[in-house]
Write an enzyme that holds these catalytic residues in place. Structure first.
Site, short mmCIF file in Angstrom:
data_model
loop_
_atom_site.label_atom_id
_atom_site.label_comp_id
_atom_site.label_asym_id
_atom_site.label_seq_id
_atom_site.Cartn_x
_atom_site.Cartn_y
_atom_site.Cartn_z
N HIS A 110 0.52 -1.01 -0.33
CA HIS A 110 0.06 0.28 -0.24
C HIS A 110 0.96 1.06 0.00
O HIS A 110 1.90 1.55 0.37
CB HIS A 110 -1.20 0.02 1.54
CG HIS A 110 -2.10 -1.55 1.36
ND1 HIS A 110 -2.00 -2.48 1.86
CD2 HIS A 110 -3.64 -1.30 0.77
CE1 HIS A 110 -2.18 -3.31 1.62
NE2 HIS A 110 -3.59 -2.49 1.29
N LYS A 136 -1.77 -7.59 -4.45
CA LYS A 136 -2.43 -6.85 -4.59
C LYS A 136 -1.42 -5.61 -3.88
O LYS A 136 -0.38 -5.42 -3.76
CB LYS A 136 -3.02 -6.86 -3.10
CG LYS A 136 -4.59 -5.80 -3.00
CD LYS A 136 -4.74 -5.44 -1.36
CE LYS A 136 -5.90 -4.26 -1.23
NZ LYS A 136 -6.21 -4.32 0.29
N LYS A 281 -14.16 22.21 -23.08
CA LYS A 281 -15.20 23.10 -24.01
C LYS A 281 -14.14 22.57 -25.41
O LYS A 281 -14.28 23.13 -26.50
CB LYS A 281 -16.28 23.13 -24.25
CG LYS A 281 -17.18 22.16 -23.33
CD LYS A 281 -18.71 22.62 -24.03
CE LYS A 281 -19.49 21.61 -22.35
NZ LYS A 281 -20.83 23.04 -22.38
N ASP A 318 -24.86 20.10 -27.57
CA ASP A 318 -25.88 21.61 -26.37
C ASP A 318 -26.63 22.79 -27.33
O ASP A 318 -27.73 23.37 -27.09
CB ASP A 318 -24.36 22.46 -25.87
CG ASP A 318 -24.28 22.04 -24.40
OD1 ASP A 318 -24.52 21.48 -24.22
OD2 ASP A 318 -22.81 22.62 -24.12
P1 NAP Z 1 -18.99 29.65 -18.13
O1 NAP Z 1 -18.68 29.56 -19.76
O2 NAP Z 1 -18.44 30.02 -17.10
O3 NAP Z 1 -19.83 31.33 -18.58
C1 NAP Z 1 -20.40 31.71 -17.42
C2 NAP Z 1 -21.73 32.46 -17.68
O4 NAP Z 1 -22.41 33.45 -16.79
C3 NAP Z 1 -21.12 33.96 -18.07
O5 NAP Z 1 -21.36 35.38 -18.58
C4 NAP Z 1 -20.46 35.03 -16.38
O6 NAP Z 1 -20.29 36.07 -17.00
C5 NAP Z 1 -22.38 34.60 -16.29
N1 NAP Z 1 -22.87 34.99 -14.66
C6 NAP Z 1 -22.02 33.98 -13.62
N2 NAP Z 1 -21.64 34.26 -12.67
C7 NAP Z 1 -22.66 35.74 -12.52
C8 NAP Z 1 -23.22 36.38 -11.86
N3 NAP Z 1 -22.53 35.96 -10.72
N4 NAP Z 1 -23.56 37.35 -12.50
C9 NAP Z 1 -24.22 37.44 -13.55
N5 NAP Z 1 -23.62 36.84 -14.80
C10 NAP Z 1 -22.86 35.95 -13.88
O7 NAP Z 1 -20.78 28.84 -18.05
P2 NAP Z 1 -21.51 27.58 -19.46
O8 NAP Z 1 -20.92 26.27 -19.51
O9 NAP Z 1 -21.63 29.14 -20.13
O10 NAP Z 1 -22.73 27.22 -17.87
C11 NAP Z 1 -23.73 28.83 -17.21
C12 NAP Z 1 -24.63 27.74 -16.89
O11 NAP Z 1 -25.46 27.09 -17.75
C13 NAP Z 1 -24.06 26.84 -15.07
O12 NAP Z 1 -25.03 27.32 -14.44
C14 NAP Z 1 -23.99 25.26 -15.96
O13 NAP Z 1 -25.04 24.37 -15.11
C15 NAP Z 1 -25.70 25.82 -17.67
N6 NAP Z 1 -26.15 24.85 -18.64
C16 NAP Z 1 -26.82 23.64 -18.79
C17 NAP Z 1 -26.44 23.16 -19.43
C18 NAP Z 1 -27.79 21.86 -19.72
O14 NAP Z 1 -27.58 20.75 -20.37
N7 NAP Z 1 -28.90 22.48 -18.90
C19 NAP Z 1 -25.75 22.63 -20.73
C20 NAP Z 1 -24.67 23.44 -20.26
C21 NAP Z 1 -24.73 24.36 -18.87
P3 NAP Z 1 -19.05 36.75 -16.74
O15 NAP Z 1 -19.01 37.07 -18.09
O16 NAP Z 1 -20.08 38.49 -15.83
O17 NAP Z 1 -18.30 35.66 -16.41
#
Ligand code: NAP
Length: 484
Positions: A110, A136, A281, A318
């Site tokens: 281990h 193991k 991504k 997406d």
């Molecule tokens: P991301 O690339 O990190 O982008 C986040 C976005 O949210 C940016 O525009 C950011 O603004 C903004 N943001 C974050 N916190 C904030 C706050 N407190 N106030 C105002 N704006 C805020 O993330 P993402 O991949 O696009 O994902 C975004 C959301 O979508 C997440 O909740 C994720 O779980 C969801 N999502 C869901 C699916 C689904 O299949 N349902 C798929 C993909 C993503 P700034 O540019 O100012 O930082």
């Protein structure tokens, strides 16, 4: 086989744990070092209906009772005399332990501190030991590629071998060991009763990862993410594989830093398809020989498919998922659409809306990012103040505002909703965000993030398998998990 280690201290608790473990385990490990009185092991061994491994781990190997080595070995001998089916003895003490007639000897090593450089040599020395019936080795995984050395060691072994990685990065070795010929894996009876870092429960191993169905022909898929522990992709994809009776296993790959070396190295398994999520991504694109035009335009890949010639192709499901969900409620052509956010999800949705000739406006906390995305998709960047002065047909939240635990937050003023407008939230935890609750109260049509998540996962599944995804099963699994 699944071995459940007991970490109980008293005879009463241990008997109860054996009763519970007998239902889930193929083997039970009695950890003599945990017991207040190791004499009770005699009763425990008799009580079990499945074979028993008796072990007394040293403190530095994760044990919990410091004890003279001679006395430790004497207790192991007693356990063998009481009928333990296996005794676990560390390699450095194996010379001192007498050969047994009715008990198999697991000779072990281990390392809780890190992955040893001489991993293969240690394992070879274990296997060569005259006392060794089963070899193991359990070591902490420092980087995800260390798992490949474990898999390789299992594949090439001529002796029964247990080889497992400890810690979060070693989880895949605990789940996939059966594919590579591992003798057994350890899984805890319940959360909180793990005997080593990275163990999951036996029921998670069986139900979430279909452990009983894994064999050497099982095809591996998985998600590349960091963090990855919260992801629901393993739940929905393994449930879908199960429903269609496909010999496939979907694993969570926690990939720290740049993902391309990981992708290259894991071709040796091979991995037939990946989901890709935050923060990889964009960066995975370097590993791909072909990327569909839409994903190229978005600049993000969330799906990788291995082709017959071993080439990797990238897709973005997406975009397709979100646009389809919205199009089920409204024809997007010439509609006023507001995207809140300008991150990865916003980009996927923006290019999807553009392909449908919608009028796109983007509002984001960081205005410059909204401007950049608007330029790329022929949209308009607008300020928060401007948002309220426009009548929207579709409002799409792609920020994490309103996500659990901050469920009192919303990115949009409820006075801006009009009856019949469509409101989409990418968030799926909670199922109904404050944004959607308020939209519903104004008779808007709402779409939650589950619909998008299931649709993007279903498209991935179809790209990988060519079979129609069982979306209802995937959704049921996800909803049940969210309820918990
Ligand atoms: P991301 O690339 O990190 O982008 C986040 C976005 O949210 C940016 O525009 C950011 O603004 C903004 N943001 C974050 N916190 C904030 C706050 N407190 N106030 C105002 N704006 C805020 O993330 P993402 O991949 O696009 O994902 C975004 C959301 O979508 C997440 O909740 C994720 O779980 C969801 N999502 C869901 C699916 C689904 O299949 N349902 C798929 C993909 C993503 P700034 O540019 O100012 O930082």
């Amino acid at each position: 086989m699944i071995c459940i280690p007991l970490t109980t201290k008293t005879e009463t608790d241990s008997l109860a744990a054996i009763d519970a473990a007998n239902k889930h385990a193929d083997i039970i490990e009695i950890r003599l070092d945990y017991l207040d009185d190791p004499n009770c092991a005699q009763k425990l061994i008799k009580h079990s209906t499945v074979p028993i491994i008796a072990t007394w781990r040293k403190i530095e190997d994760g044990g919990c009772n410091d004890c003279n080595d001679n006395i430790r070995l004497q207790w192991l001998q007693k356990a063998a005399n009481w009928g333990a089916n296996y005794i676990d003895v560390e390699l450095e003490y194996a010379d001192e332990f007498p050969p047994q007639s009715n008990t198999k000897i697991i000779v072990s090593h281990h390392d809780f501190k890190g992955f040893p450089n001489d991993f293969e040599t240690i394992l070879e020395n274990i296997r060569k030991h005259p006392l060794c019936d089963i070899a193991k080795i359990a070591v902490k995984i420092d980087k995800i590629q260390d798992n490949l050395r474990i898999f390789q060691a299992l594949k090439t072994s001529k002796k029964e071998t247990i080889a497992l990685g400890m810690g979060e990065l070693g989880l895949i070795s605990r789940i996939a060991t059966k594919k590579f010929g591992g003798y057994l894996t350890f899984a805890s009876l319940t959360k909180g009763t793990e005997s080593a870092p990275g163990q999951i429960t036996a029921s998670e191993l069986r139900n979430r990862f279909r452990y009983d169905k894994i064999n050497t022909d099982t095809k591996i898929y998985g998600i590349i993410a960091n963090p990855v522990g919260h992801s629901m992709s393993p739940d929905i994809h393994n449930a879908a594989f199960d429903k269609l009776n496909l010999n496939c296993l979907y694993l969570p790959f926690k990939v720290d830093g740049e993902p391309n070396a990981f992708i290259e190295d894991f071709k040796q398994i091979p991995v037939y398809g990946y989901s890709v999520t935050i923060p990889h991504k964009e960066s995975v694109q370097k590993s791909l020989s072909q990327i569909e035009p839409l994903a190229q335009q978005i600049g993000a890949v969330n799906t990788i498919v291995m082709q017959k010639n071993n080439e990797l192709h990238g897709y973005n499901s997406d975009c397709w998922a979100a646009i389809n969900a919205v199009e089920n409620k409204i024809n997007l052509t010439d509609k006023n659409c507001l995207i809140i956010g300008a991150g990865g999800a916003a980009r996927a949705i923006a290019f999807g809306l553009q392909s449908r000739q919608a009028n796109i406006s983007i509002c984001n906390r960081t205005f410059e990012k909204a401007q950049n995305l608007a330029k790329e998709c022929n949209g308009l960047a607008i300020t928060q103040a401007e948002v309220q002065s426009i009548k929207w047909d579709v409002i799409l939240n792609t920020t994490s505002v309103g996500m659990s635990p901050n469920t009192d937050e919303t990115p949009f003023d409820k006075n801006g909703f009009t009856p019949n407008c469509v409101v989409f939230d990418a968030i799926y935890n909670p199922l109904e965000t404050k944004l959607l609750k308020e939209a519903n109260s104004k008779q808007a049509k709402t779409i939650n993030g589950v619909e998008m998540f299931i649709a993007q996962g279903a498209r991935q599944f179809e790209l990988w398998t060519g079979a129609k995804a069982p979306k209802d099963i995937m959704q049921n699994v996800m909803l049940a998990k969210l309820k918990n």
